[in-house]
Design a protein around this motif. Structure first.
Motif, mmCIF file in Angstrom:
data_model
loop_
_atom_site.group_PDB
_atom_site.id
_atom_site.type_symbol
_atom_site.label_atom_id
_atom_site.label_comp_id
_atom_site.label_asym_id
_atom_site.label_seq_id
_atom_site.Cartn_x
_atom_site.Cartn_y
_atom_site.Cartn_z
ATOM 1 N N ARG A 9 0.994 -0.891 0.105
ATOM 2 C CA ARG A 9 -0.386 0.298 -0.142
ATOM 3 C C ARG A 9 0.325 1.646 0.026
ATOM 4 N N ASN A 11 2.762 4.805 0.694
ATOM 5 C CA ASN A 11 1.391 6.092 1.513
ATOM 6 C C ASN A 11 3.091 7.242 1.199
ATOM 7 N N GLN A 153 3.426 -1.718 3.042
ATOM 8 C CA GLN A 153 3.297 -0.317 2.917
ATOM 9 C C GLN A 153 4.866 -0.351 1.715
#
Length: 216
Positions: A9, A11, A153
């Motif tokens: 993910r 960020n 992440q």
């Protein structure tokens, strides 16, 4: 990096420093004794996909001045870091990058929304993306929370100088986001790493190393 490694993910991270080269950190409301630098998800489209799977037609929407409220006839939408906001009939997922917005602009906007801080300027950025994996127990917990299974992440970090007064900092933010933090403090690089959750310590060390010329 022009792509996101599969299963990670995206960020943006903000290393906010004051004139004394101390770094802003805040304690999370949802994790005891967990301090972190501000971080913001870039996968608004991923969260939108989850929301859309749960939406039904003919939504009943009510809007209260100053506080958007979902009508009672809506289906369950899951739990996210920020609530889903329904404004004038369209869905807005808070906490992500707006359409056409670059990560630098998103970092500054999200910082303002979460901390009330707007007196800032970007000084530097880590020239590459940093990746970390979630421990198995954290990954399992987040799978239920996000309704998606992320390995970890991948983050883009910015060094941001705070040019205002401490009174500007407000963990209730600018009123557009749900509060995420309970306390805040200015810390040394060593404290930032020491008080981070274990699985974030390596990436925090790397961020401190990358920005070390500006922290002396």
């Amino acid at each position: 990096m022009d792509y996101t490694p599969q299963g990670y993910r995206r960020n943006v991270g903000v290393c906010l420093i004051n004139p004394y080269k101390k770094i802003f950190a805040a304690s999370r409301l949802d994790i005891n004794s967990a301090w972190q630098m501000p971080q913001y998800v870039l996968e608004a489209e991923a969260m939108m996909a989850v929301v859309c799977r749960n939406l039904m037609f003919n939504l009943s929407i009510s809007v209260i001045k100053g506080n958007e409220e979902v009508g009672k006839n809506l289906p369950y939408l899951g739990t996210y870091r920020n609530p889903v906001s329904y404004i004038k009939g369209y869905v807005r997922v808070a906490g992500g990058v707006n359409e056409g917005e670059d990560p630098r602009s998103a970092a500054i906007r999200e910082l303002r929304e979460d901390t009330g801080v707007s007196s800032v300027e970007i000084v530097a950025e880590v020239p590459y993306w940093l990746t970390f994996d979630f421990p198995p127990e954290v990954r399992e917990k987040l799978k239920h929370l996000w309704e998606s299974d992320w390995k970890g992440q991948v983050q883009k970090w910015f060094l941001v100088k705070f040019t205002g007064a401490d009174e500007e900092i407000n963990l209730l933010g600018d009123g557009t986001e749900k509060a995420e933090f309970g306390k805040w403090s200015w810390m040394s690089p060593e404290q930032i790493v020491e008080l981070a959750v274990d699985f974030k310590k390596p990436i925090y060390k790397e961020v401190m190393t990358a920005f070390s010329p500006y922290l002396q």
